[in-house]
Design a protein around this motif. Structure first.
Motif, PDB file in Angstrom:
ATOM      1  N   THR A 121     -13.713   1.241 -10.337  1.00 44.76           N
ATOM      2  CA  THR A 121     -12.978   0.054 -10.752  1.00 44.76           C
ATOM      3  C   THR A 121     -12.104   0.400 -11.957  1.00 44.76           C
ATOM      4  O   THR A 121     -12.050   1.548 -12.391  1.00 44.76           O
TER       5      THR A 121
ATOM      6  N   ASP B   3      -3.200   4.649  -1.830  1.00 41.51           N
ATOM      7  CA  ASP B   3      -3.326   3.822  -3.033  1.00 41.51           C
ATOM      8  C   ASP B   3      -3.965   4.685  -4.126  1.00 41.51           C
ATOM      9  O   ASP B   3      -3.382   5.657  -4.548  1.00 41.51           O
ATOM     10  N   ASP B   4      -5.180   4.352  -4.554  1.00 40.06           N
ATOM     11  CA  ASP B   4      -5.851   5.177  -5.562  1.00 40.06           C
ATOM     12  C   ASP B   4      -7.099   5.858  -5.003  1.00 40.06           C
ATOM     13  O   ASP B   4      -7.988   6.247  -5.749  1.00 40.06           O
TER      14      ASP B   4
ATOM     15  N   HIS C 263       0.850  -1.186   0.000  1.00 38.62           N
ATOM     16  CA  HIS C 263       0.000   0.000   0.000  1.00 38.62           C
ATOM     17  C   HIS C 263       0.885   1.235   0.000  1.00 38.62           C
ATOM     18  O   HIS C 263       2.027   1.206   0.473  1.00 38.62           O
TER      19      HIS C 263
ATOM     20  N   VAL D  58      -9.889  -0.073   1.157  1.00 39.01           N
ATOM     21  CA  VAL D  58      -8.610  -0.471   0.579  1.00 39.01           C
ATOM     22  C   VAL D  58      -8.563  -1.967   0.306  1.00 39.01           C
ATOM     23  O   VAL D  58      -7.987  -2.413  -0.695  1.00 39.01           O
TER      24      VAL D  58
ATOM     25  N   TYR E 212     -11.052  -4.538  -9.126  1.00 45.53           N
ATOM     26  CA  TYR E 212     -10.399  -3.732  -8.087  1.00 45.53           C
ATOM     27  C   TYR E 212      -9.727  -4.688  -7.112  1.00 45.53           C
ATOM     28  O   TYR E 212     -10.311  -5.710  -6.777  1.00 45.53           O
ATOM     29  N   PRO E 213      -8.508  -4.404  -6.653  1.00 43.50           N
ATOM     30  CA  PRO E 213      -7.686  -3.224  -6.926  1.00 43.50           C
ATOM     31  C   PRO E 213      -7.118  -3.217  -8.342  1.00 43.50           C
ATOM     32  O   PRO E 213      -7.424  -4.097  -9.144  1.00 43.50           O
ATOM     33  N   ARG E 214      -6.271  -2.235  -8.627  1.00 44.55           N
ATOM     34  CA  ARG E 214      -5.845  -1.992 -10.001  1.00 44.55           C
ATOM     35  C   ARG E 214      -4.830  -2.982 -10.520  1.00 44.55           C
ATOM     36  O   ARG E 214      -4.621  -3.082 -11.724  1.00 44.55           O
TER      37      ARG E 214
ATOM     38  N   ARG F  50     -12.255  -6.277  -2.880  1.00 48.40           N
ATOM     39  CA  ARG F  50     -11.852  -7.152  -3.979  1.00 48.40           C
ATOM     40  C   ARG F  50     -13.037  -7.323  -4.930  1.00 48.40           C
ATOM     41  O   ARG F  50     -14.095  -7.803  -4.533  1.00 48.40           O
TER      42      ARG F  50
END
Length: 355
Positions: A261, A53-54, A24, A198, A229-231, A201
């Motif tokens: 997403t 993160d994003d 992270h 965070v 998601y995640p990227r 999934r």
């Protein structure tokens, strides 16, 4: 506007900017604008966006000199407010000094000038990881500083150094012993606050798209993974079990979806000769949300097309219309039946008359 600029920058930046799968990161993206006062622009001089993160955590308001949270409804505590505001004020002052120096050094006179700085750190499996600072002026990279997991500090200058040796040594010490521990500490705090978001999934939806060009007899095969998601994702096109040469593959950029997403697609073109060679093609996807690798086989040739002559199609349509009309007529053309019940209780006879 600057949130959009930041997301686009993050998605188009080198992969070294991203944290690895299983880690992270916490990033500050700062933008400093300066230029001819006769050219109006509706943006503040300095903007800083903080991201876990994003996920946008918040932004620094340069006019009011405070941090504005974007992810939690609770009020930002005083310690967090002072910490982030102090860091952002220092970034603002440093970028302002460097921007004016670069304008003189590069002999810029008129127009809007943009300086950008990306600084952040990451945790790798809950252990302190790297820290990085990248700077660019008018879209051209000019400074990079990295602090590795092993504690090594690497600095690369493209612009002239404007500080003395003693100042540079102090900056290096401050970077390693103040900013990095502070960044790691804030990262741990935000991970606790935003753990649910965070750790989300979402499985990718994967499909294969084939486009056939009659003029060239070329088939373009595309593998699309979206909604994940995640990227972090690994999407690969295979030929006979081996990755297709990267020079032949187009696409591969990570793109955001409106719902938070991501999506990614990769394509390869096959000539008529390659289609006849009967190779096996596979789209393979691995992602944190998937228990196992996902493989989808792709037929290399164009999809078969069933052609129905127009006359036959019209006959089918008319046949359906006639059949529907016949059913309707049978249902509603039966004679209406009226049942008469005598008023006299003594007469128990029931008569039926068909009209």
């Amino acid at each position: 506007m600057f949130y959009l600029i930041f997301v686009v920058y993050m998605l188009s930046a080198p992969h070294a900017v991203f944290s690895e799968s299983g880690s992270h990161s916490l990033w500050v993206f700062a933008t400093f604008l300066t230029g001819d006062s006769s050219v109006p622009f509706p943006f503040p001089e300095f903007t800083a966006v903080i991201m876990l993160d994003d996920i946008v955590i918040g932004h620094y308001n340069a006019d009011e000199r405070n941090f504005v949270s974007a992810t939690t409804q609770e009020t930002v505590n005083v310690t967090e407010q002072v910490t982030i505001s102090t860091v952002c004020k220092g970034i603002h002052a440093g970028m302002k000094t460097k921007a004016y120096y670069l304008i003189d050094y590069l002999n810029y006179t008129r127009g809007l000038h943009v300086q950008q700085r990306l600084v952040g750190c990451d945790l790798l499996r809950d252990e302190p990881g790297r820290m990085m600072t990248l700077e660019a002026f008018n879209g051209e990279s000019g400074f990079e500083r990295r602090y590795t997991v092993q504690g090594e500090q690497q600095t690369h200058w493209k612009w002239p150094v404007i500080k003395s040796r003693a100042q540079l040594e102090y900056d290096a010490w401050l970077y390693a012993h103040f900013y990095r521990p502070l960044c790691i500490s804030q990262l741990r705090k935000y991970l606790t606050k935003e753990k649910k978001r965070v750790m989300a999934r979402v499985k990718p939806r994967v499909r294969v798209i084939k486009r056939y060009c009659r003029e060239t007899d070329v088939v373009q095969m595309t593998c699309l993974a979206t909604g994940f998601y995640p990227r972090h994702i690994n999407l690969t096109l295979l030929q006979d079990g081996q990755p297709v040469n990267e020079e032949r593959v187009t696409g591969g950029e990570l793109l955001p979806n409106p719902d938070g997403t991501y999506q990614m697609r990769k394509s390869v073109e096959l000539s008529a000769e390659e289609q006849r060679e009967k190779h096996t093609y596979t789209c393979t996807v691995t992602h944190l949300s998937l228990d196992n690798k996902l493989d989808i086989s792709i037929e290399p040739g164009p999809d078969p097309v069933i052609v129905i002559p127009s006359v036959l199609l019209l006959l089918c349509v008319f046949g359906l219309i006639i059949a529907a009309f016949t059913i309707w007529r049978r249902k509603y053309s039966q004679p209406e039946q009226i049942i008469y019940i005598p008023a006299s209780a003594d007469n128990q006879t029931t008569e039926q008359q068909q009209l």
